[in-house]
Write a protein that holds these residues in place. Sequence first.
Motif, short mmCIF file in Angstrom:
data_model
loop_
_atom_site.label_atom_id
_atom_site.label_comp_id
_atom_site.label_asym_id
_atom_site.label_seq_id
_atom_site.Cartn_x
_atom_site.Cartn_y
_atom_site.Cartn_z
N MET A 253 38.17 -15.34 -28.15
CA MET A 253 38.36 -15.08 -29.60
C MET A 253 39.97 -14.62 -29.76
O MET A 253 39.91 -14.39 -30.67
N LEU B 271 39.80 -20.05 -32.58
CA LEU B 271 38.35 -19.71 -32.28
C LEU B 271 37.75 -18.49 -33.12
O LEU B 271 37.17 -18.56 -34.20
N SER C 288 38.35 -19.20 -37.32
CA SER C 288 37.37 -19.90 -37.67
C SER C 288 36.45 -18.86 -38.09
O SER C 288 35.38 -19.16 -38.47
N VAL C 289 36.29 -17.61 -37.70
CA VAL C 289 35.02 -16.34 -38.36
C VAL C 289 35.43 -15.57 -39.24
O VAL C 289 34.86 -14.37 -38.94
N LEU D 44 33.55 -14.81 -42.20
CA LEU D 44 32.03 -14.46 -41.97
C LEU D 44 31.80 -13.23 -41.80
O LEU D 44 31.36 -12.97 -42.37
#
Lengths: 140, 140
Positions: free
Chosen positions: B75, B95, B98-99, B102
């Motif tokens: 991450m 990675l 990409s979160v 959220l």
Amino acid sequence: MDTTSEVRVCWDANAYLAQCPSRTVLSAIADKWTCLLVDALSDGPMRFGELRRRLDGITQKSLTQTLRDMERDGMLTRTVYPTIPPKVSYELTDLGRSVTRLMAGIKVWAEQHADEIVAARHLYDARAGQEPLPVTTTPR
Amino acid sequence: MDTTSEVRVCWDANAYLAQCPSRTVLSAIADKWTCLLVDALSDGPMRFGELRRRLDGITQKSLTQTLRDMERDGMLTRTVYPTIPPKVSYELTDLGRSVTRLMAGIKVWAEQHADEIVAARHLYDARAGQEPLPVTTTPR
DNA sequence: CGGTATCCGCTGCGATACTG
DNA sequence: CAGTATCGCAGCGGATACCG
């Protein structure tokens, strides 16, 4: 002298601050069981046994505890039907429904990137195995 | 005899299943420190000390551990500058990035609903104090 | 500065047994 | 069926000390 004996505790909500209520809330919802329960209940009410079977691996104790905490937080309602045998139904409140999209997003992200992360872990662990000599090789 | 010694472990990813890798991943990211770290790093690289100050209340041990776990999961990256004094920078990978949306969503939700949830808790706790009420609610 | 190492109390959680 | 009660252990996180 301090004329205002009451401590100022109402900043704008900021989860970075340890004393902010939003920090406690974040701790409560940033949990795998909470995430899965919100997602499971997003399609409508479910019974205790249904939830236990759906959330593979959860113990009765953890399920009861997580459901109680969520009920206390106003995320869901617990309805007891005094039938024999007993029937207990859990249903999201408006508050609970307001976070279903986010929880589903987290769950889907985990599912979509699981392989990538598992691979990264193996790579990391393999490197750690043949790491260059530690400088201090004298534990005592 | 079992001719296929290798167990089938590649279903479609499903975090509801205890043995699915996505369950482990969900456990890893559904954590308050992970959420706050991803959010803090979403604006660019940060140093260890900056992160420690920003995530009010985190201990050095927890910060180190969470950063290590996230590094292992791919991450974020950890870069050491061999200067004196040492300087270590942490930066999200693709990675990790990409979160971020959220995680920011979870954090904002916690902040926006903190008051509502605190109120629900007080109400629940007050009821618990004076609820020797038998089975009165009878929703058929 | 950015760690690692160690001790250690608390609770989180599983397993088990029992109940309305 | 849907819990509650209890025990026991592991692991997490906090506090402290020390290092490159």
